[in-house]
Write a protein that holds these residues in place. Structure first.
Motif, PDB file in Angstrom:
ATOM      1  N   ILE A   1      14.339  -3.768  -3.407  1.00  0.00           N
ATOM      2  CA  ILE A   1      13.377  -4.439  -4.289  1.00  0.00           C
ATOM      3  C   ILE A   1      12.120  -4.905  -3.546  1.00  0.00           C
ATOM      4  N   THR A   2      12.049  -4.651  -2.228  1.00  0.00           N
ATOM      5  CA  THR A   2      10.880  -5.065  -1.446  1.00  0.00           C
ATOM      6  C   THR A   2       9.569  -4.481  -1.968  1.00  0.00           C
ATOM      7  N   PRO A   3       9.498  -3.198  -2.383  1.00  0.00           N
ATOM      8  CA  PRO A   3       8.234  -2.675  -2.920  1.00  0.00           C
ATOM      9  C   PRO A   3       7.706  -3.472  -4.107  1.00  0.00           C
ATOM     10  N   PHE A   4       8.599  -3.900  -5.003  1.00  0.00           N
ATOM     11  CA  PHE A   4       8.175  -4.711  -6.149  1.00  0.00           C
ATOM     12  C   PHE A   4       7.648  -6.070  -5.678  1.00  0.00           C
ATOM     13  N   GLU A   5       8.302  -6.607  -4.648  1.00  0.00           N
ATOM     14  CA  GLU A   5       7.878  -7.905  -4.111  1.00  0.00           C
ATOM     15  C   GLU A   5       6.482  -7.819  -3.518  1.00  0.00           C
TER      16      GLU A   5
ATOM     17  N   PHE B   1       0.255   0.239  -6.932  1.00  0.00           N
ATOM     18  CA  PHE B   1       1.273   1.148  -6.402  1.00  0.00           C
ATOM     19  C   PHE B   1       0.622   2.397  -5.809  1.00  0.00           C
ATOM     20  N   LYS B   2      -0.375   2.935  -6.517  1.00  0.00           N
ATOM     21  CA  LYS B   2      -1.052   4.152  -6.058  1.00  0.00           C
ATOM     22  C   LYS B   2      -1.818   3.914  -4.757  1.00  0.00           C
ATOM     23  N   LEU B   3      -2.530   2.781  -4.681  1.00  0.00           N
ATOM     24  CA  LEU B   3      -3.308   2.470  -3.482  1.00  0.00           C
ATOM     25  C   LEU B   3      -2.411   2.259  -2.271  1.00  0.00           C
TER      26      LEU B   3
ATOM     27  N   LYS C   1      -1.273   5.623  -1.149  1.00  0.00           N
ATOM     28  CA  LYS C   1      -2.368   6.393  -0.575  1.00  0.00           C
ATOM     29  C   LYS C   1      -2.748   5.892   0.822  1.00  0.00           C
ATOM     30  N   LYS C   2      -2.822   4.584   0.989  1.00  0.00           N
ATOM     31  CA  LYS C   2      -3.335   4.012   2.233  1.00  0.00           C
ATOM     32  C   LYS C   2      -2.270   3.816   3.315  1.00  0.00           C
ATOM     33  N   GLU C   3      -1.066   3.445   2.903  1.00  0.00           N
ATOM     34  CA  GLU C   3      -0.057   3.087   3.894  1.00  0.00           C
ATOM     35  C   GLU C   3       1.212   3.935   3.802  1.00  0.00           C
ATOM     36  N   ASN C   4       1.188   4.929   2.934  1.00  0.00           N
ATOM     37  CA  ASN C   4       2.359   5.799   2.730  1.00  0.00           C
ATOM     38  C   ASN C   4       3.544   4.974   2.226  1.00  0.00           C
ATOM     39  N   LEU C   5       4.708   5.554   2.216  1.00  0.00           N
ATOM     40  CA  LEU C   5       5.887   4.859   1.694  1.00  0.00           C
ATOM     41  C   LEU C   5       6.271   3.656   2.547  1.00  0.00           C
ATOM     42  N   SER C   6       5.980   3.731   3.844  1.00  0.00           N
ATOM     43  CA  SER C   6       6.333   2.621   4.735  1.00  0.00           C
ATOM     44  C   SER C   6       5.587   1.339   4.369  1.00  0.00           C
ATOM     45  N   GLY C   7       4.423   1.482   3.727  1.00  0.00           N
ATOM     46  CA  GLY C   7       3.653   0.313   3.342  1.00  0.00           C
ATOM     47  C   GLY C   7       4.354  -0.563   2.318  1.00  0.00           C
ATOM     48  N   PHE C   8       5.243   0.044   1.528  1.00  0.00           N
ATOM     49  CA  PHE C   8       5.972  -0.735   0.530  1.00  0.00           C
ATOM     50  C   PHE C   8       7.000  -1.669   1.162  1.00  0.00           C
ATOM     51  N   PHE C   9       7.338  -1.415   2.428  1.00  0.00           N
ATOM     52  CA  PHE C   9       8.386  -2.187   3.099  1.00  0.00           C
ATOM     53  C   PHE C   9       7.824  -3.030   4.246  1.00  0.00           C
ATOM     54  N   LYS C  10       6.535  -3.331   4.173  1.00  0.00           N
ATOM     55  CA  LYS C  10       5.887  -4.124   5.210  1.00  0.00           C
ATOM     56  C   LYS C  10       6.508  -5.522   5.273  1.00  0.00           C
ATOM     57  N   ALA C  11       6.760  -5.983   6.506  1.00  0.00           N
ATOM     58  CA  ALA C  11       7.341  -7.313   6.770  1.00  0.00           C
ATOM     59  C   ALA C  11       8.756  -7.454   6.224  1.00  0.00           C
ATOM     60  N   ASN C  12       9.410  -6.339   5.901  1.00  0.00           N
ATOM     61  CA  ASN C  12      10.781  -6.417   5.406  1.00  0.00           C
ATOM     62  C   ASN C  12      11.734  -6.929   6.480  1.00  0.00           C
ATOM     63  N   ASN C  13      11.406  -6.656   7.760  1.00  0.00           N
ATOM     64  CA  ASN C  13      12.247  -7.149   8.855  1.00  0.00           C
ATOM     65  C   ASN C  13      12.279  -8.678   8.875  1.00  0.00           C
ATOM     66  N   LEU C  14      11.130  -9.299   8.653  1.00  0.00           N
ATOM     67  CA  LEU C  14      11.079 -10.766   8.598  1.00  0.00           C
ATOM     68  C   LEU C  14      11.809 -11.305   7.365  1.00  0.00           C
ATOM     69  N   SER C  15      11.705 -10.582   6.260  1.00  0.00           N
ATOM     70  CA  SER C  15      12.404 -10.991   5.033  1.00  0.00           C
ATOM     71  C   SER C  15      13.915 -10.970   5.232  1.00  0.00           C
TER      72      SER C  15
END
Length: 303
Positions: free
Chosen positions: A15-19, A47-49, A52-66
């Motif tokens: 659910i991190t991408p939605f967050e 979602f599109k931006l 486009k800018k950060e690829n799929l990995s961008g949806f999980f940014k800072a997930n390690n800290l979460s």
């Protein structure tokens, strides 16, 4: 216990991408107010931006800290709860303490509540870093994302936040966070119990009905406290205007309108839709491991 934490971490990651999209939509007006050429983006465009800018990995940014926060919170809560119980036992004969407690249950409830709020306070700087890193995203569709990133790393984020206002800068929005947590716990458990009892009296024990009732209660309570969450997120990311809680509320209401308090709420509903699945999955896993332990014990007894 480890299996449960592992499952929670996996489902939290889902659910991190939605967050992240929710937080970007919640706080984008902070950046728009300082850049008149920018226009607000919607859910689909966000979602599109990101893709486009950060690829799929961008949806999980800072997930390690979460995940670190998710693991730390219940452990820290148990430690503090244990310490408070020890203090309560040592002061149980104190007339001053007993004067304000009608029963041991009331003391236990207070201890549970205080331990939760203390844990939130201790881990709040981590929550601040997560919010800042997640919302560090340019809403300019034609700009290069790497050059527009404010925080290059976690250490860089810590350094910048500290330099902007010292240790207190890590605790912006803490009071409203504790208040919203109190309201949510108070209202959610009351209404959830009432709705669940009502649905089971009408329809019996039904997993689908339980799921629908849980989702409806989560969305309803989420709608009530969502403005508080928006305010505290915007307090965290505000590094230019240095709003106080009251001046930010006034600014949002007068300059941006009532809808600004509910920015990203649609994505939040999608996120909330995942929580009943998470709870259901965790319950299934708990049952599976309980049955496994029983079967293993029976096998040992036979041998």
């Amino acid at each position: 216990m480890f299996q449960i934490y592992l499952t929670q971490s996996l489902l939290k990651t889902i659910i991190t991408p939605f967050e992240r999209v929710k937080l970007i939509l919640q706080t984008q007006n902070n950046f728009l107010n300082n850049n008149l050429e920018s226009k607000p983006i919607g859910t689909i465009e966000c979602f599109k931006l990101l893709k486009k800018k950060e690829n799929l990995s961008g949806f999980f940014k800072a997930n390690n800290l979460s995940l670190i926060r998710q693991f730390s919170l219940p452990i820290l809560n148990q430690i503090i709860n244990g310490l408070l119980n020890v203090i309560q036992q040592k002061t149980s004969n104190n007339k001053f303490v007993n004067k304000f407690s009608k029963s041991m249950n009331s003391i236990s409830s207070l201890i549970g509540g205080f331990s939760g709020y203390i844990s939130i306070t201790i881990l709040y700087p981590l929550d601040t870093l997560i919010t800042l890193l997640i919302t560090d995203f340019s809403i300019h569709s034609n700009s290069d994302s790497d050059s527009d990133l404010k925080y290059k790393s976690i250490l860089n984020c810590i350094n910048l936040v500290y330099n902007q206002g010292g240790l207190t800068n890590f605790y912006r929005g803490l009071i409203i966070t504790l208040f919203s947590s109190f309201i949510y716990n108070l209202v959610f458990h009351y209404f959830y119990t009432k709705v669940q009892n009502l649905s089971r009296n009408l329809f019996g024990k039904n997993l689908l009905i339980d799921f629908i009732s849980s989702f409806c209660v989560s969305c309803s309570i989420g709608f009530i406290i969502y403005p508080l969450d928006t305010i505290r997120r915007r307090l965290i990311v505000d590094s230019v205007n240095k709003f106080t809680t009251f001046t930010l509320i006034q600014h949002m209401f007068v300059k941006e309108g009532i809808n600004s308090f509910f920015a990203g709420f649609k994505v939040n509903c999608l996120r909330l839709l995942c929580f009943p699945f998470i709870n259901f999955s965790i319950n299934l896993i708990e049952i599976f491991f309980s049955l496994s332990n029983v079967i293993n014990q029976q096998i040992k007894n036979i041998r």
